[in-house]
Design an enzyme around this catalytic site. Structure first.
Site, PDB file in Angstrom:
ATOM      1  N   LYS A  22       0.737  -1.076   0.136  1.00 36.27           N
ATOM      2  CA  LYS A  22       0.114  -0.078   0.060  1.00 36.27           C
ATOM      3  C   LYS A  22       0.949   1.191  -0.052  1.00 36.27           C
ATOM      4  CE  LYS A  22      -1.745   1.725   3.815  1.00 36.27           C
ATOM      5  NZ  LYS A  22      -1.531   3.177   3.972  1.00 36.27           N
ATOM      6  N   ASN A  23       1.780   1.220   0.865  1.00 37.06           N
ATOM      7  CA  ASN A  23       2.630   2.478   1.223  1.00 37.06           C
ATOM      8  C   ASN A  23       3.755   2.690  -0.234  1.00 37.06           C
ATOM      9  OD1 ASN A  23       1.307   3.045   3.378  1.00 37.06           O
ATOM     10  ND2 ASN A  23       3.173   2.559   4.657  1.00 37.06           N
ATOM     11  N   CYS A 126      -5.048   8.206   9.778  1.00 38.97           N
ATOM     12  CA  CYS A 126      -5.274   7.557  10.973  1.00 38.97           C
ATOM     13  C   CYS A 126      -4.900   8.578  12.342  1.00 38.97           C
ATOM     14  CB  CYS A 126      -3.929   6.524  11.314  1.00 38.97           C
ATOM     15  SG  CYS A 126      -4.462   4.827  10.333  1.00 38.97           S
ATOM     16  N   ARG A 131       0.840  14.581  13.577  1.00 42.45           N
ATOM     17  CA  ARG A 131       1.317  14.744  12.060  1.00 42.45           C
ATOM     18  C   ARG A 131       1.299  15.871  11.183  1.00 42.45           C
ATOM     19  NH1 ARG A 131       1.030   8.823   9.007  1.00 42.45           N
ATOM     20  NH2 ARG A 131      -1.321   8.351   9.293  1.00 42.45           N
ATOM     21  N   PRO A 132       2.275  16.895  11.463  1.00 47.63           N
ATOM     22  CA  PRO A 132       2.111  18.126  10.859  1.00 47.63           C
ATOM     23  C   PRO A 132       2.623  17.987   9.389  1.00 47.63           C
ATOM     24  CG  PRO A 132       3.679  17.952  12.505  1.00 47.63           C
ATOM     25  CD  PRO A 132       3.057  16.860  12.505  1.00 47.63           C
ATOM     26  N   VAL A 133       2.583  19.169   8.859  1.00 44.08           N
ATOM     27  CA  VAL A 133       3.079  19.288   7.374  1.00 44.08           C
ATOM     28  C   VAL A 133       4.045  20.229   7.280  1.00 44.08           C
ATOM     29  CG1 VAL A 133       0.884  18.463   6.434  1.00 44.08           C
ATOM     30  CG2 VAL A 133       1.124  20.866   6.858  1.00 44.08           C
ATOM     31  N   ASP A 134       4.648  20.653   8.497  1.00 40.26           N
ATOM     32  CA  ASP A 134       5.884  21.624   8.150  1.00 40.26           C
ATOM     33  C   ASP A 134       6.977  21.232   7.663  1.00 40.26           C
ATOM     34  OD1 ASP A 134       6.075  19.594  10.325  1.00 40.26           O
ATOM     35  OD2 ASP A 134       7.863  20.569  10.917  1.00 40.26           O
ATOM     36  N   LYS A 172      14.005  16.280  10.394  1.00 37.42           N
ATOM     37  CA  LYS A 172      13.618  15.014  10.782  1.00 37.42           C
ATOM     38  C   LYS A 172      13.253  14.147   9.555  1.00 37.42           C
ATOM     39  CE  LYS A 172       9.603  13.627  13.620  1.00 37.42           C
ATOM     40  NZ  LYS A 172       8.361  14.182  14.450  1.00 37.42           N
ATOM     41  N   VAL A 173      13.352  12.833   9.760  1.00 39.18           N
ATOM     42  CA  VAL A 173      12.923  11.831   8.703  1.00 39.18           C
ATOM     43  C   VAL A 173      11.629  11.598   8.441  1.00 39.18           C
ATOM     44  CG1 VAL A 173      13.312   9.516   7.740  1.00 39.18           C
ATOM     45  CG2 VAL A 173      15.183  10.541   8.876  1.00 39.18           C
ATOM     46  N   SER A 174      11.121  11.921   7.200  1.00 41.22           N
ATOM     47  CA  SER A 174       9.657  11.762   7.038  1.00 41.22           C
ATOM     48  C   SER A 174       9.468  10.843   5.432  1.00 41.22           C
ATOM     49  CB  SER A 174       9.010  13.319   6.863  1.00 41.22           C
ATOM     50  OG  SER A 174       7.637  13.058   6.011  1.00 41.22           O
ATOM     51  N   VAL A 175       8.960   9.821   5.605  1.00 43.66           N
ATOM     52  CA  VAL A 175       8.621   9.208   4.405  1.00 43.66           C
ATOM     53  C   VAL A 175       7.965  10.175   3.512  1.00 43.66           C
ATOM     54  CG1 VAL A 175       7.504   7.080   3.236  1.00 43.66           C
ATOM     55  CG2 VAL A 175       8.681   7.089   5.780  1.00 43.66           C
ATOM     56  N   ASP A 317       4.753   0.496  11.877  1.00 45.62           N
ATOM     57  CA  ASP A 317       3.757  -0.075  11.451  1.00 45.62           C
ATOM     58  C   ASP A 317       3.666  -1.411  11.695  1.00 45.62           C
ATOM     59  OD1 ASP A 317       2.981   2.286  10.120  1.00 45.62           O
ATOM     60  OD2 ASP A 317       3.415   1.699   8.145  1.00 45.62           O
ATOM     61  N   ILE A 339       8.220   7.138  16.602  1.00 49.37           N
ATOM     62  CA  ILE A 339       7.905   7.962  15.469  1.00 49.37           C
ATOM     63  C   ILE A 339       6.693   8.744  15.567  1.00 49.37           C
ATOM     64  CG2 ILE A 339       7.534   7.572  13.055  1.00 49.37           C
ATOM     65  CD1 ILE A 339      10.110   6.623  13.475  1.00 49.37           C
ATOM     66  N   ARG A 409      -8.468  -0.424   4.947  1.00 48.26           N
ATOM     67  CA  ARG A 409      -7.473   0.439   4.377  1.00 48.26           C
ATOM     68  C   ARG A 409      -6.081  -0.258   3.934  1.00 48.26           C
ATOM     69  NH1 ARG A 409      -6.157   4.796   7.973  1.00 48.26           N
ATOM     70  NH2 ARG A 409      -4.807   5.362   5.933  1.00 48.26           N
TER      71      ARG A 409
HETATM   72  C1  UD1 Z   1       4.330   6.741   6.153  1.00 42.26           C
HETATM   73  C2  UD1 Z   1       3.528   5.741   6.125  1.00 42.26           C
HETATM   74  C3  UD1 Z   1       3.052   5.066   7.594  1.00 42.26           C
HETATM   75  C4  UD1 Z   1       4.110   5.067   8.289  1.00 42.26           C
HETATM   76  C5  UD1 Z   1       5.134   6.185   8.479  1.00 42.26           C
HETATM   77  C6  UD1 Z   1       6.318   6.074   9.456  1.00 42.26           C
HETATM   78  C7  UD1 Z   1       2.418   5.754   4.149  1.00 42.26           C
HETATM   79  C8  UD1 Z   1       1.264   5.986   3.055  1.00 42.26           C
HETATM   80  N1  UD1 Z   1       2.419   6.192   5.159  1.00 42.26           N
HETATM   81  O1  UD1 Z   1       3.719   7.917   6.701  1.00 42.26           O
HETATM   82  O2  UD1 Z   1       2.279   3.877   7.328  1.00 42.26           O
HETATM   83  O3  UD1 Z   1       3.546   4.782   9.565  1.00 42.26           O
HETATM   84  O4  UD1 Z   1       5.312   6.581   6.987  1.00 42.26           O
HETATM   85  O5  UD1 Z   1       7.106   5.118   8.763  1.00 42.26           O
HETATM   86  O6  UD1 Z   1       3.688   5.650   3.474  1.00 42.26           O
HETATM   87  N2  UD1 Z   1       6.214  14.719  10.593  1.00 42.26           N
HETATM   88  C9  UD1 Z   1       6.384  16.056  10.989  1.00 42.26           C
HETATM   89  N3  UD1 Z   1       6.231  16.907   9.867  1.00 42.26           N
HETATM   90  C10 UD1 Z   1       5.913  16.945   8.662  1.00 42.26           C
HETATM   91  C11 UD1 Z   1       5.885  15.269   8.326  1.00 42.26           C
HETATM   92  C12 UD1 Z   1       6.037  14.462   9.334  1.00 42.26           C
HETATM   93  O7  UD1 Z   1       6.865  16.540  12.093  1.00 42.26           O
HETATM   94  O8  UD1 Z   1       5.778  17.426   7.846  1.00 42.26           O
HETATM   95  C13 UD1 Z   1       6.372  13.507  11.606  1.00 42.26           C
HETATM   96  C14 UD1 Z   1       5.023  12.790  11.834  1.00 42.26           C
HETATM   97  O9  UD1 Z   1       4.151  13.546  12.587  1.00 42.26           O
HETATM   98  C15 UD1 Z   1       5.905  11.711  12.464  1.00 42.26           C
HETATM   99  C16 UD1 Z   1       7.271  11.714  11.606  1.00 42.26           C
HETATM  100  O10 UD1 Z   1       7.563  12.782  11.093  1.00 42.26           O
HETATM  101  O11 UD1 Z   1       5.996  12.023  13.644  1.00 42.26           O
HETATM  102  C17 UD1 Z   1       7.193  10.399  10.607  1.00 42.26           C
HETATM  103  O12 UD1 Z   1       5.974  10.735   9.898  1.00 42.26           O
HETATM  104  P1  UD1 Z   1       6.199  10.243   8.348  1.00 42.26           P
HETATM  105  O13 UD1 Z   1       7.288   9.482   8.105  1.00 42.26           O
HETATM  106  O14 UD1 Z   1       6.014  11.694   7.432  1.00 42.26           O
HETATM  107  O15 UD1 Z   1       4.829   9.542   7.998  1.00 42.26           O
HETATM  108  P2  UD1 Z   1       4.116   9.530   6.585  1.00 42.26           P
HETATM  109  O16 UD1 Z   1       4.721   9.619   5.478  1.00 42.26           O
HETATM  110  O17 UD1 Z   1       2.783  10.083   6.856  1.00 42.26           O
END
Ligand code: UD1
Length: 430
Positions: A22-23, A126, A131-134, A172-175, A317, A339, A409
């Protein structure tokens, strides 16, 4: 609303075909917005999140053709979907469509790169933390975009002539932010270097697909990704990689119930950290052609401590599922979540099955019990809900899981896959 009824106690034996991830499927589908040619994706799982994204992409002007096929057991669940976005007809992703699934926010990257503008509702998804978007905002700003928040929407505008390649290191690492920045940078002028990038296999899968479309990306899978911008992308054909979270979930289910199952169409190397934890708990795991075999024949479940971390660490996950496994361990284990700050909602539900778990900050202390007993429980988020299912498989008596739309989902034909291995699991429509 549907519920799932489980009668626990059976060992799992047989073969479970693993679906496409899915991801990975979600960002790959979104990448179709970057080209006017056809992007064909194979092995797309049939899931509520995928269906929702199909609606969202349709709204932007993507023409979608689905070829269902069930030729052989090997890819019985996979679908091939063709995406063609000749022109983007709408650069707005409305609240009604985006609010139910966080990943749909990611359309912001391609829309901005191809059309120079995007208006995207702030995301939902979820309820596992704020989960901000900064990070998305900062990353796209680094490429020259103007980002404004207005009435629950983000208005993003590229400079005249398009986005501009830049060097940017995520704090910070964000997928998700890595996916978006990588997609946006493919069509930027000049070279982009992303530092502290997510190293998840789904990021590498997206990069491979983008490269097949003509992008110039190197370093995906490491923490530094370099993208040399190109003026346009073309179509491609790409197979979605196997779902490592689904794989790990079923491996943990077998480790919990006992039995012997071959997980097909998957790759052990996608989840080494989790495999190691499952092995340490007492199950045996051995690679076989096209997948791996997981077995536990009697013996105790040993307590194992895990800490969730970005890839290649233990995946958040799989945290709820592993905690489910640990509820039956002989001794005390600890699960630490680093996380998401609110990802322990399954704890009180597992307690209803007889688990002994105490929370202290971001760490759960699990005191293994000899037996779980079936109960009525409620799914609270996608991964939490499946932890209740696997706990139910190992519990005595009947477990009823409500709010199963969370499961739909992310888990394709869960009941069928488990039933084929001897579990008693059925969906009851009330
Ligand atoms: C993706 C996965 C989700 C998984 C997560 C972490 C998909 C569709 N979803 O979610 O299943 O649990 O990776 O492996 O692939 N954050 C910020 N600011 C931002 C973006 C993120 O602070 O702008 C924080 C989030 O709140 C969280 C952390 O970064 O604490 C990691 O989140 P992120 O890796 O972005 O998760 P997703 O991409 O949403």
């Amino acid at each position: 609303m549907d519920r799932i009824r489980i009668v626990g106690g059976n060992e799992l034996k047989g073969i479970i075909p693993i679906s496409g991830a899915k991801n990975a499927a979600l960002p790959l589908m979104i990448a179709s917005l970057l080209t006017s040619d056809t992007l064909t994706l194979e092995n797309v799982p049939h899931l509520a999140d995928v269906e929702q994204l199909l609606r969202i992409l349709g709204n932007h002007g993507v023409d979608i053709a689905v070829n269902g096929r069930r030729e052989s057991q090997r890819d019985a669940y996979s679908r091939t979907i063709h995406f063609t976005c000749r022109t983007i007809v709408d650069t707005t992703a409305p609240y009604e469509l985006v609010s139910t699934m966080r990943a749909s926010f990611w359309v912001i990257g391609p829309l901005l790169a191809r059309e120079g503008k995007a208006r995207v509702s702030l995301p939902g998804g979820c309820a596992i933390g704020t989960r901000p978007v900064d990070l998305f905002i900062d990353g796209l700003q680094a490429l020259g975009a103007t980002m404004e928040i207005d009435g629950g929407y983000i208005n993003a505008t590229a400079p005249k002539g398009g986005l501009i390649g830049a060097r940017y290191t995520f704090p910070k690492v964000s997928v998700g932010a890595t996916h978006v920045m990588m997609m946006a940078a493919t069509l930027a002028r000049g070279t982009t270097v992303i530092g502290n990038a997510a190293r998840e296999p789904e990021v590498s899968d997206l990069a491979a697909c983008l490269n097949a479309m003509g992008a110039k990306i190197t370093g995906a899978g490491t923490s530094t990704i370099t993208i040399e911008g190109v003026s346009s992308l073309s179509g491609a054909r790409h197979r979605v990689l196997p779902d490592r979270i689904e794989t790990g979930t079923y491996a943990m289910a077998v480790a919990m119930t006992g039995g012997d199952v071959v997980l097909e169409n998957t790759d052990i190397s996608l989840l080494e950290n989790a495999v190691e934890a499952i092995r340490r708990s007492g199950a045996t795991i051995e690679p076989v052609e096209g997948g791996f075999r997981v077995a536990r024949h009697g013996g105790v479940i040993r307590p194992v401590d895990v800490v969730t971390e970005p890839y290649p660490g233990f995946p958040t996950d799989l945290q709820a599922q592993f905690m489910g496994l640990m509820t039956r361990a002989q001794g005390v284990s600890h699960v630490t979540e680093t996380i998401f700050e609110n990802r322990f909602m399954h704890v009180q539900e597992l307690a209803r099955l007889g688990a002994k778990i105490t929370l202290s900050g971001q760490t759960a202390r699990i005191e293994g019990v000899e037996k779980l007993r079936g109960a009525q429980v409620m799914a609270t988020d996608l991964r939490a809900s499946v932890s209740l299912v696997i706990a139910g498989l190992a519990a005595e008596g009947e477990t009823w899981v409500s709010r199963v739309y969370h499961l739909d989902r992310g888990f394709e034909r869960l009941e069928e896959k488990l039933t084929n291995c001897g579990a008693i699991v059925e969906r009851v429509r009330d």
